[in-house]
Each structure stands twice: as structure tokens, then as C-alpha cells.
Design a protein around this motif. Structure first.
Motif, short mmCIF file in Angstrom:
data_model
loop_
_atom_site.label_atom_id
_atom_site.label_comp_id
_atom_site.label_asym_id
_atom_site.label_seq_id
_atom_site.Cartn_x
_atom_site.Cartn_y
_atom_site.Cartn_z
N LEU A 89 -3.38 5.56 6.08
CA LEU A 89 -2.80 4.26 5.73
C LEU A 89 -2.15 3.58 6.94
O LEU A 89 -2.20 2.36 7.09
CB LEU A 89 -1.76 4.43 4.63
CG LEU A 89 -2.22 4.38 3.17
CD1 LEU A 89 -1.03 4.55 2.25
CD2 LEU A 89 -2.94 3.08 2.86
N LEU A 90 -1.51 4.40 7.78
CA LEU A 90 -0.77 3.84 8.91
C LEU A 90 -1.62 3.65 10.15
O LEU A 90 -1.11 3.20 11.19
CB LEU A 90 0.42 4.75 9.24
CG LEU A 90 1.48 4.91 8.13
CD1 LEU A 90 2.49 5.97 8.52
CD2 LEU A 90 2.17 3.59 7.85
N ALA A 107 0.83 -1.21 0.00
CA ALA A 107 0.00 0.00 0.00
C ALA A 107 0.86 1.25 0.00
O ALA A 107 0.54 2.24 -0.68
CB ALA A 107 -0.93 -0.02 1.21
N LEU A 108 1.96 1.23 0.74
CA LEU A 108 2.84 2.40 0.76
C LEU A 108 3.48 2.63 -0.60
O LEU A 108 3.64 3.78 -1.04
CB LEU A 108 3.92 2.21 1.83
CG LEU A 108 3.44 2.32 3.29
CD1 LEU A 108 4.58 1.98 4.24
CD2 LEU A 108 2.91 3.72 3.59
N ASN A 109 3.84 1.57 -1.29
CA ASN A 109 4.40 1.72 -2.63
C ASN A 109 3.39 2.34 -3.58
O ASN A 109 3.71 3.24 -4.37
CB ASN A 109 4.86 0.36 -3.16
CG ASN A 109 6.20 -0.06 -2.60
OD1 ASN A 109 6.96 0.77 -2.12
ND2 ASN A 109 6.47 -1.35 -2.64
N PRO A 125 -0.71 14.39 1.10
CA PRO A 125 0.21 13.32 1.51
C PRO A 125 0.17 13.01 3.00
O PRO A 125 0.13 11.84 3.38
CB PRO A 125 1.58 13.86 1.08
CG PRO A 125 1.26 14.78 -0.05
CD PRO A 125 -0.04 15.42 0.29
N ARG A 126 0.21 14.01 3.85
CA ARG A 126 0.30 13.75 5.28
C ARG A 126 -0.95 13.05 5.80
O ARG A 126 -0.88 12.07 6.54
CB ARG A 126 0.54 15.04 6.05
CG ARG A 126 0.82 14.80 7.54
CD ARG A 126 0.83 16.13 8.28
NE ARG A 126 1.86 16.99 7.77
CZ ARG A 126 3.11 17.02 8.25
NH1 ARG A 126 3.45 16.21 9.23
NH2 ARG A 126 4.00 17.83 7.74
N GLU A 127 -2.12 13.56 5.41
CA GLU A 127 -3.36 12.95 5.86
C GLU A 127 -3.53 11.56 5.29
O GLU A 127 -3.99 10.64 5.96
CB GLU A 127 -4.55 13.84 5.46
CG GLU A 127 -5.91 13.31 5.89
CD GLU A 127 -6.13 13.41 7.39
OE1 GLU A 127 -7.16 12.90 7.85
OE2 GLU A 127 -5.27 13.97 8.09
#
Length: 856
Positions: free
Chosen positions: A103-104, A63-65, A96-98
């Protein structure tokens, strides 16, 4: 996290596809060996904005990729951290930050900004090291920088960029500036720190069309696009309910925003020229501490502090404590200032979707009121600008204020959220001064230089309460994307105002010669004490009531990612009144007879077309509604509300990889039912509506980064502001002010501030240099256009050096204001305390300030 802080900023970068530190170290070493720039990926930078994601639940690493590929940001992390972890996925539009936070969620990991366009993934409960193949690696040693991106991050206390891509006041949502069909300018924290501003008056010199409007030498309001504006909004709510004089220290401010044109649709009572909005600092989930000491000309000493971080290990409870103490003399005789401001704030995040913030702001300032210098002929008197016509025994004046604010945000899901804000305001002012007498007449004999004076005293106590409830949402209908806002707000304030002493009858024993004032200095303290026990007119006490509530809506529609249509409206119910009498009980009794009830609808429509991502062409039409509760007629009756209307068209550009935002705007504004003192009566509180004013002009604002080394904030304004209809009469004769220019509004004004960071603005060490200037053309000092303030150019400069001492950052800085030591005059008094001919405020001569700041 507030709605304003919902991340929507543009991000660009390269992706470290391996996700581990070995690739970063290896590629950096290879690049350095080859003599090139370190690169962490073979692909070129990807220019990104807010993205719509559809990442399915599954392995976190995958997911991060996918997130990095879509957003263009650079992720640096130890692959062991994500091994075996799952994510619930990501669906919706995020910055990006939100997006990373979503995701995390639940993984025990968090994303920390580690450079432009890059984030380091680490454990939330941070370990000193992480294991990979039995080897201990310190992620803090990995530095990743992407020079293609720069954007202001209010959650990063070390962020020094001038680039700001979003702002709250324009829409009360997370719509980027480039997609908003209105003109709005932001002065970020970085600019205020470089210029060493202590009051918002100085910060607003960077914005086109904004001029200070002092009264008694303190902040009494501003002029925006030609119209006086005494109101300041704070975190979305009105912060000066009475409109009386107040000060705002910058130590607890994150930014100062100016929304140009009428803003009634979202905020209710505003002036048609524009809305001034300040955003205060919020508690952060990372530890940060700062202490700064300044010292300078005229025995200037100022201490600023800022501390923030988590209270609990799980970071559900955060705090921030900022403030300042300042003590200084003045370039004006007998002038002084002693001000303290404290700002504690606490944020509680009981769940991932809910946060609650409580903040308290207290300010207390002792100072010496100063009505400036008088006018002889058509210009300020040719006397030293240091010369004041008060007295060394004049008691100190005081302004104090306590603000209690709360904010609750709850996100139902990725698209819908609700927001509630509340602000209680308790203000006090207590001033005794030697007043030119008669204050609104011929107190000065220009031939002899004799200025008649007497002692005058005024006091106000006010309390105000304001709150709102906003529902924001995002959804799609066919090809259209909608960002909607529905809200309600309520405002209620009461003010008691008392005057004592003499403003119209001079005391011959207190007369002073403006060319030789020394023999008149040293008035017995008993003279002041006795004067404030007497009053010159019967109705010297007032009770002012102001109550508003309104409902509003807004829809921002996007088609094909190029066409943005914004429409909305607001309906207000208003109740205002001002009772007067010889006592407050008598004023209370007379208040009901002056109550006036009004209601009205304020629409706003706008359209913006982006043929390219970096260019937008826009136009808007909007109106404003403002109660005339600041004065009543000689018959004791209130006036019809003030109304305003604006047409605006302009161009917005985002240059240098969207790091530099510029707005060019043309506007035409009309305002009806403006109040001014009634010169046919002896009561200084009597007002009369002069009819209609019109302001039109062209404005240019530029803010951001040209390169990593060069930052700029600049403005230019051409303003044609005039009276177009005047209903006033004197002795049955129409005064005939039609065509006269509005007071204190220069036809041409500009500002420029350029900073150069030798090692780049993000570098923790190195030299920085800055130079700038403020230009203002000739201004009319009164509505009669009988006096003029000469134009001027003021130059400023600074030099700073940053260095790291272990984990601590130390910054030494030296600023010079009015580098060329030019004589200039800022404004006249706006008919509040004295006639404009008796109150012209000079600007300070060359002033130097040195500072040392420690951050860790």
C-alpha cells in the motif's frame, strides 16, 4: 525478503480511526483518568489472519482505513503524512506487514512495528519530527499495545515472543502451520536466547522425538523419530554434503525447524524420521547492534555480536554481521573447545520486486576428541564422569567449514514469484586420538579394568555444491484456492577421507586402567607423530562421490477456508560411489567401478480440516529415498538406496487468541536397507544392510504465549522403534535382531520450559524467570540390546533483568543447567568410531553461565 519471510502471520488489534496522535493521547488520558485500560477505539479487538484484499487505487488515507478494518491491525500515524498521497491499491492475499508495504509503495512512507498488533506509519527517510497545525509531534513517544496478539517477527530483533505461526520447510511456501497437514515444530530465536544455547543440539531438546547422536563428543548427527539423521539443511539447501561430523553455532541463527517424517518430496535426500532445518539471520532495513559477553563454569567464555542495518539512504543495500568466539574447558579430563564463527551477509534490493542476498559463514573449532566411558555388564562403568581415557599430550582436533550462500527472489506480481538458492560448502576435519583397540571388539577387560588403546588418525576434506529453482504461485479455480510450487534442485559433492594409525591392533604400552588411570597419563608426543605415519590396512583412503538432481511439484488446495488438501511428488536421479585404495589416486581410479545409479519417485499427500479457526484435524502419507553412499560391502559394491514410508494423523490447535500452537500426532514409519558395520570382516568401513526398521509413536509439541507474561515450549514423545527384519549372518547363522529396540531411542521422553516476564515479554524493562526440564527414559545402547543407558530427568533454570539506559537496552542473565546436579548419559557412539560398549557420552553436571548483553 525471502519467501519464508513473506508476511502471513495472524494479526489482531483495534483501529485508531482518526489516524492522528491527538486521538491516541486523548483516549489514553481518559482511560487512565477513569482507572481503566487505555483504548484507542470503541470497537472490540478483531481476530485476523492472512486476508484477501481488494482495495482500489486512490487516496492513501482511505486505503489505510480500509486495510485496518479488514486486517484488524492498529495503525498510528500523523494524518499530515498521508495528506495528498495516492496509492496503487492492494489486490491479493497478504499478511499485515507485506500488505502495508504494498500500500505504501512509492509514497515515501513505511510501516514500523510498534507493539503487538500495531504499526507506526512514518517517513522512509526519517525526520525528527512532523508538523501538524504548526505543532511539532514526536511519533516515537506514542506507544500502542494490543494484548490480544503475539506472533514471532524475524525482522524485529527485539521480538521475544515464543509464538510462531509459519515455517518454511513444511511447504517452501507461505502456508501457515495451522493449515499444513504435517507435523512441524520451530524453536525461535527467543527460546535460544533465554536458554543460552550455543549449539543446535541444545535447541533441539525442545522438540519431541529428537535425540542427540554424538560421535567423539561432538555433534555427529541426531535421531528423529527413531532414525539417525546426519544431515542438516540450511536456508532450504543441504549444508553437510558428506554427512561427516560438524558443528553449528547458534549466534547467526534465527530459528531451528524440524519437519517430522519423510521430506524427500521437497528436499531430496532425507532420512524418514524427519528433516532438521536452520534459518540464518537476514539483513534488516533498521539499524540494530548487539554485543554479549558470557562467562561460566569450566572456564567458559563466549562473546557474541550482531550488527545490521541499511548501507544506503534508500535502503536498497543492507548488511548484517553476526558471529561468536567461544573458549572453554570441559567437565571431562583434558577436554577443551576453542571455536570462532563469523557470518557476514549483504542484501541488495534493486527494485521493489527483486532482492539478492549473499552470505558467508566461516567456522573453525579446535577441540579434544572424546569417546566417553566404557560399559561394564549392561551399564556404563561406575567411574567419575569427569574421567577421560585420552591423554594431556594428545594433539588438538580440528573441524572447520566455509559456507557461501546466495538467494535471489523476484516477484512478478502479487501472486507469482521465482526463487533461486545456491550453497557452496567446503569442510575439513583433522583428528588424532587414543582409540580403544580393537575399536569394534573387546578392548576392555571388565574384571581388571584394563582398556587397550592405540593411536588413530582420520582426516576428511569435502566440497559440495547445491542449488534449486522454485516457482511459486497463487490462483483460484471456481471455489478452490491454489498455492502451487514447481521446482528443480541439484546437489554434487566430493569427499576425500583418510585414516592412519591403528584401530584393531592394541599397543600394550598404551593400556590404561579405567579405575586408576593417572599412571598412564603423559604419553610422549613422538608416539602420536609416528602412529599417524603408519596404517593398519591397505585401503585407508577413500573418495566419495554423491550427485543428485530432481524435479518436484506441490499444490495446496483450500476449499471453503476450512478444507486444505496438499499433494505433490518428486522424481530423483541419483549417482553415488566410493572408491578406496592405498592412495587418493588409486581410490579415484577405483571409483568408477563402485558408481551406482538409481532413480525413484517420492509422493506426498495430506489433508487437513478446520471446523474452527483454532482447530485442525489432519493426516498424511509420504515416502523418502536416500542413497547408501556412506558405506560399501566387503565385496566393494554399493547398496540399494534406503527407502522410507510414513502414515501420520494428528490434531492441531491454536489457543489463547492463536498465540499458543499445539500439535498432537500419531505416526508409523518403516525404513528399508539400513546399513551397519559388517562384523565378519576386519575392515571398519565394510557395511551390511540389516533389512527393515519400524518406528511408531505419539508426539505432542506446544509452543507460544499463554499470556503476555507466560511463555512455554514443551514436548512429549512415546516412541516404539524396533528392528523388524534382519538379514545379517555371522558364520552362517542369522543374528536374529528382529524385535530389538533401536539404539539411543527412549520409549518415553519429554521437555518443558516455562518463562515468566513480570512486566510482559515486550516490556523493555523488568525481571524474567524461567524453569524447565528434560526427561528421557531408559535407552538401548546397541542393536544387540546388550546394554542400557539409565533414564534421567535434568532440571534447568534462569533469571534475567532488562533495563533501559537512554536508547540502550541492557540485559543481565544467569542460567543454571542441570540444577539438581544429576548424573546422566546422553548416547552411545553410533558405530562410527568405536563400538557402543566403548563409547558412552555422559551429560554435563551442574553448569552455571552468566551473561551481560547490550542492544542499541
Amino acid at each position: 525478503m525471502t519467501q519464508k519471510q513473506s508476511d502471513k502471520r495472524s494479526e489482531q488489534g483495534r483501529l485508531n480511526r482518526c489516524g492522528g496522535p491527538f486521538a491516541a493521547i486523548l483516549s489514553t488520558a481518559v482511560a487512565c483518568f477513569q482507572g481503566g485500560t487505555p483504548s484507542l477505539a470503541a470497537e472490540p479487538p478483531v481476530t485476523g489472519t492472512r486476508q484477501t484484499y481488494a482495495i482500489a487505487p486512490g487516496p492513501l488515507a482511505s486505503a489505510l482505513n480500509r486495510f485496518a478494518e479488514a486486517s484488524g491491525v492498529q495503525l498510528v500515524y500523523d494524518s499530515a503524512l498521508t495528506r495528498g498521497l495516492k496509492t496503487q491499491g492492494l489486490s491479493g492475499t497478504y499478511g499485515p506487514r507485506e500488505g502495508l508495504r504494498k500500500l505504501l509503495d512509492g509514497s515515501g512512507l513505511s510501516a514500523r512495528p510498534s507493539g503487538q498488533g500495531s504499526y507506526t506509519i512514518e517517513k522512509t527517510a526519517r525526520d525528527d519530527s512532523s508538523a501538524l497545525g504548526g505543532e511539532m509531534l514526536a511519533l516515537d513517544k506514542v506507544t500502542v499495545v494490543d494484548n490480544a496478539e503475539a506472533d514471532y517477527d524475524p525482522t524485529d530483533p527485539y521480538d521475544k515472543t515464543y509464538t510462531v505461526s509459519d515455517t518454511f520447510p513444511a511447504t517452501k511456501t507461505d502456508t501457515p502451520i495451522m493449515e499444513t497437514p504435517v507435523s512441524i515444530q520451530v524453536v525461535p530465536r527467543a527460546v535460544m536466547e533465554d536458554q543460552k544455547t550455543t549449539r543446535i543440539t541444545d535447541a533441539l531438546e525442545n522438540v519431541s522425538g529428537v535425540r542427540p547422536q554424538s560421535s567423539l563428543g561432538a555433534t555427529g548427527g541426531f535421531i528423529v523419530r527413531g532414525f539417525r539423521n546426519p544431515l542438516i539443511y540450511r536456508n532450504g539447501l543441504m549444508s553437510i554434503p558428506s554427512g561427516f561430523r560438524s558443528e553449528f553455532d547458534t549466534a547467526n541463527l534465527q530459528s531451528v525447524d524440524v519437519l517430522k517424517g519423510p521430506a524427500s518430496v521437497l528436499f531430496g535426500r532425507t532420512e524418514p524420521g524427519g528433516l532438521i532445518h536452520i534459518t540464518t539471520k537476514r539483513a534488516l532495513d533498521i539499524p540494530y547492534y548487539s554485543l554479549e559477553q558470557r562467562f561460566g563454569s569450566y572456564d567458559f567464555y563466549r562473546t557474541e555480536w550482531d550488527a545490521t542495518g541499511p548501507i544506503t539512504d534508500d535502503k536498497t543495500l543492507l548488511y548484517r554481521f553476526a558471529g561468536s568466539y567461544q573458549n572453554n574447558e570441559s567437565f571431562r579430563d583434558f577436554g577443551s573447545n576453542d571455536r570462532i564463527m563469523v557470518y557476514p551477509s549483504i542484501t541488495w534490493r534493486p527494485t521493489e520486486s527483486t532482492d539478492f542476498t549473499l552470505n558467508i559463514e566461516g567456522l573453525d573449532q579446535d577441540y579434544q576428541g572424546d569417546y566417553g566411558v566404557p560399559v561394564i555388564g549392561k551399564r556404563p562403568a561406575d567411574i567419575p564422569i569427569r574421567r577421560a581415557f585420552g591423554d594431556p599430550n594428545d594433539p588438538l582436533d580440528n573441524i572447520s567449514r566455509v559456507l557461501l550462500g546466495t538467494e535471489i527472489n523476484h516477484r512478478f506480481n502479487e501472486n507469482w514469484a521465482i526463487h533461486n538458492r545456491f550453497l557452496a560448502n567446503f569442510g575439513h576435519g583433522d583428528e588424532t586420538f587414543l582409540n580403544p583397540t580393537p575399536a569394534f571388539g573387546n578392548a576392555l577387560n571388565p574384571a581388571t579394568g584394563i582398556l587397550q588403546r592405540n593411536v588413530f588418525f582420520q582426516r576428511y576434506d569435502s566440497e559440495g555444491y547445491t542449488t534449486n529453482l522454485d516457482l511459486t504461485g497463487k490462483f483460484r479455480i471456481g471455489p478452490t484456492q491454489h498455492e502451487v510450487l514447481v521446482g528443480y534442485d541439484y546437489f554434487r559433492s566430493f569427499t576425500q577421507y583418510r585414516t592412519q594409525g591403528f584401530y584393531n591392533t592394541p599397543n600394550p604400552a598404551l593400556a590404561i586402567n579405567i579405575f586408576d588411570p593417572s599412571p598412564s597419563y603423559g604419553i610422549d608426543k613422538a608416539v602420536f607423530d609416528s602412529a599417524v605415519l603408519e596404517t593398519e590396512f591397505a585401503n585407508n583412503r577413500s573418495v566419495i562421490k554423491d550427485e543428485w538432481h530432481g524435479v518436484y511439484f506441490q499444490d495446496h488446495i483450500t476449499l471453503w477456508d476450512k478444507l486444505h488438501i496438499m499433494g505433490g511428488g518428486r522424481y530423483d536421479w541419483i549417482e553415488t560411489g566410493r572408491g578406496r585404495g592405498s592412495s587418493f589416486s588409486a581410490a579415484d581410479k577405483n571409483l568408477p567401478d563402485t558408481i551406482r545409479k538409481d532413480d525413484g519417485f517420492s509422493p506426498r499427500v495430506g489433508i487437513l480440516y478446520q471446523p474452527w479457526q483454532w482447530l485442525g484435524v489432519y493426516g498424511n502419507w509420504t515416502t523418502s529415498l536416500g542413497a547408501n553412499n556412506a558405506g560399501i560391502s566387503a565385496t566393494g559394491k554399493p547398496f540399494d538406496p534406503q527407502t522410507g514410508e510414513q502414515f501420520e494423523a494428528g490434531i492441531k490447535t491454536a489457543l489463547f487468541d492463536e498465540r499458543l500452537i499445539a500439535t498432537l500426532a500419531y505416526y508409523h514409519i518403516t525404513k528399508d536397507n539400513l546399513l551397519t558395520p559388517d562384523l565378519t570382516t576386519a575392515d571398519p568401513d565394510d557395511r551390511v544392510a540389516i533389512g527393515r526398521q519400524r518406528s511408531q509413536g505419539i508426539e505432542l509439541d506446544v509452543t507460544g504465549q499463554i499470556t503476555d507474561h507466560a511463555s512455554v515450549i514443551a514436548s512429549y514423545a512415546f516412541t516404539d522403534a524396533r528392528i523388524t527384519k534382519d538379514n545379517r549372518t555371522l558364520n552362517g547363522v542369522v543374528r536374529g535382531y528382529e524385535g530389538n529396540r533401536l539404539t539411543n531411542v527412549p520409549e518415553h521422553a519429554a521437555s518443558l520450559w516455562i518463562k515468566y516476564d513480570v512486566n510482559g515479554y515486550e516490556a523493555p524493562e523488568g525481571w524474567s524467570f524461567g524453569v524447565g526440564g528434560v526427561l528421557a527414559g531408559q535407552r538401548e545402547g546397541d542393536v544387540e540390546n546388550s546394554l542400557q543407558l539409565p533414564g534421567y530427568v535434568r532440571m534447568d533454570a534462569f533469571a534475567a533483568y532488562r533495563l533501559k539506559v537512554g536508547p540502550t537496552r541492557v540485559t543481565t542473565q544467569f542460567n543454571i543447567r542441570n540444577l539438581l546436579d544429576k548424573r546422566y548419559y546422553e548416547s552411545t557412539d553410533p558405530d562410527i568410531n568405536v563400538s557402543p560398549r566403548l563409547g558412552v557420552y555422559p551429560g554435563a553436571p551442574l553448569t552455571a553461565v552468566g551473561s551481560v548483553r547490550v542492544e542499541f
